[in-house]
Enzyme design. Sequence first.
Site, PDB file in Angstrom:
ATOM      1  NE  ARG A 116      19.710  27.219 -26.112  1.00 40.26           N
ATOM      2  CZ  ARG A 116      18.706  26.723 -26.373  1.00 40.26           C
ATOM      3  NH1 ARG A 116      18.300  26.832 -27.814  1.00 40.26           N
ATOM      4  NH2 ARG A 116      17.604  26.331 -25.745  1.00 40.26           N
ATOM      5  CB  THR A 121      21.988  35.502 -30.265  1.00 37.68           C
ATOM      6  OG1 THR A 121      22.771  35.041 -29.083  1.00 37.68           O
ATOM      7  CG2 THR A 121      22.069  36.885 -30.015  1.00 37.68           C
ATOM      8  CG  ASP A 148      19.053  18.939 -16.419  1.00 34.63           C
ATOM      9  OD1 ASP A 148      20.268  18.655 -16.126  1.00 34.63           O
ATOM     10  OD2 ASP A 148      18.771  20.076 -16.838  1.00 34.63           O
ATOM     11  CG  ASP A 172      19.031  19.774 -12.633  1.00 33.99           C
ATOM     12  OD1 ASP A 172      20.081  20.438 -12.176  1.00 33.99           O
ATOM     13  OD2 ASP A 172      18.396  20.049 -13.166  1.00 33.99           O
TER      14      ASP A 172
END
Length: 211
Positions: free
Chosen positions: A106, A110, A202, A205
């Site tokens: 990402r 933006t 996560d 992770d």
Amino acid sequence: MTAPEVHHLNHPLIQHKLTLMREKDRSTSSFRRLMHEVSMLMAYEVTRGMPTHLVEIETPLEKTMAPMIDGKKIALVAILRAGVGFLDGMLEVVPSARVGHIGLYRDPKTLVAVEYYFKMPQEMHDRDAIVLDPMLATGNSAVAAVERLKETRPKSIRFVCLLAAPEGLRNFHAHHPDVPVYTAAVDRELNDHGYIVPGLGDAGDRIFGTK
Ligand code: URA
């Protein structure tokens, strides 16, 4: 238009293993083993409606026609990096499946998903694609990944995740109402940091032990 499909995989074994995976003190090795087991069970559910064809075989007693799924025609498509966690378990159940990878990040300015890796098996028009990403959170990377995958014109696309946020499901199906989602749970919401809650943290992770 028919409503977008969301398949809640509520088999007790899947739910039990997911509960163990949510526990914050679970070790990396245990989390990984559970991911492997839950992937096998999810593969079983996700491939349920896939077409079979009859082949002639010989039992010890006689020749007969018996159904087979054409595993080579399935493309497992992992969204990097956490989607890789689904692969081993799914390949154990569908060993002839081909594997594609999609890498997206990402852009911090933006917030648009930018592709950095895209490699699919050949002849996707002949294959049923199963897109893998454990967490359907905002849905932005899933939307972008499926958009890109559609350019290869697969025969069908299914999206598989362990957990989905309601926001992510809405976003995904606003863009891809034709793609069924298979998930073990739809959790309450996304928090301000884009994590699914209650969630499991996560996923990347926890699978790779990077935190
Ligand atoms: N990605 C994750 O790994 N976890 C979340 O909760 C949301 C996105």
